[in-house]
Motif scaffolding. Sequence first.
Motif, mmCIF file in Angstrom:
data_model
loop_
_atom_site.group_PDB
_atom_site.id
_atom_site.type_symbol
_atom_site.label_atom_id
_atom_site.label_comp_id
_atom_site.label_asym_id
_atom_site.label_seq_id
_atom_site.Cartn_x
_atom_site.Cartn_y
_atom_site.Cartn_z
ATOM 1 N N UNK A 1 6.895 8.890 -2.394
ATOM 2 C CA UNK A 1 6.191 7.724 -2.992
ATOM 3 C C UNK A 1 5.367 7.011 -1.816
ATOM 4 N N UNK A 2 6.569 6.858 -0.583
ATOM 5 C CA UNK A 2 5.577 6.570 1.032
ATOM 6 C C UNK A 2 4.760 7.246 1.195
ATOM 7 N N UNK A 3 5.213 8.877 1.409
ATOM 8 C CA UNK A 3 3.869 10.359 2.247
ATOM 9 C C UNK A 3 2.440 9.636 1.515
ATOM 10 N N UNK A 4 2.474 9.137 0.134
ATOM 11 C CA UNK A 4 1.105 8.876 -1.130
ATOM 12 C C UNK A 4 0.563 7.496 -0.283
ATOM 13 N N UNK A 5 -0.635 7.306 -0.670
ATOM 14 C CA UNK A 5 -0.805 5.381 -0.753
ATOM 15 C C UNK A 5 -1.679 5.939 -2.267
ATOM 16 N N UNK A 6 0.527 5.395 -2.736
ATOM 17 C CA UNK A 6 0.396 5.357 -4.507
ATOM 18 C C UNK A 6 -0.131 3.316 -5.472
#
Length: 303
Positions: free
Chosen positions: A170-175
């Motif tokens: 989740x933190x590897x994308x700007x969710x």
Amino acid sequence: MDALPGLRREEIGRSVQGRPIYGYSCVLPGSEGGPAAADAAWARSAHSTGADAGPPVVALVSLVHPMEWISREVHLHLMETLLSRPSLLPPGTRILSVPDANPDGTQAVEAALRSGKPAWVRGNARGIDLNRNFPVGFRTRPRWIDFWPMWRPGPAPLSEPEPRALLDWIRSFPVTVSLSLHSFGRWIFYPPSSHRRVTPTAVRHESVVRRCLARTPARGYRQRQLGRYAFWFRAHGIEIDSFVEETNGLSFLVELSWGGFGRWGWGRLLHPFFTFNPPRPEQEVARVEPTLIRLLHESLVSG
Ligand SMILES: [Zn+2]
């Protein structure tokens, strides 16, 4: 999931017993240039922050609690709907999906169902409740309640590989917005979960979910800050609180359905699996799916 076109599958981690945890991703067609252009735009902006953070990103998670199979039923149907009707979300939206966040737990539930013996499976292979193992608001519990099966947070935040995998992905994308699907009670909860204070985060979530339920209500569904669910209730180490902290986006925990207590016949009355899951999942899908899509949409346009 592997049958849905346009989805990329990757292994985002492994469970305690070594089972792969799969994340699926895709990009809905963009207004200019389609998925390839959206991918490129995302790649350019993946590490930027602030208002110009690129195309919106939606994340869906289910089966953090493995007995709550209605969560995966709704999740898979929602994916089918979003992929077959991409205009429901803004062009170029990236969708991330983890249908089975707790594969050891899911396997244990399935084994219990096949054997016909009722089993209470709320955690992973070590019996840790993964939705108490996230770092924000994490709290260990006193030894005297060791008998109580509902809250086993583990020895330390992120002591378990499954929440680590989820949070890393989740933190590897700007969710922009995430939904974690659970059962039961027909609630849409938002953070903070570990206290009652109404913070700017709570206000931001409340305005979105209020607008969502006003425009597309789902019969029986209500909304609340999870930390204000009841005067005696606090939830520590919950996924939505950590998702919000990591992404600065919005995150909702949806308690789907009213379960199936008493609706599967006498033989299954005291079987926990059947308490958590309604006998006709398609009815719950029909009831709640338009609201979930509205919630995603409202989050993306205003969050
Ligand atoms: Zn749950």
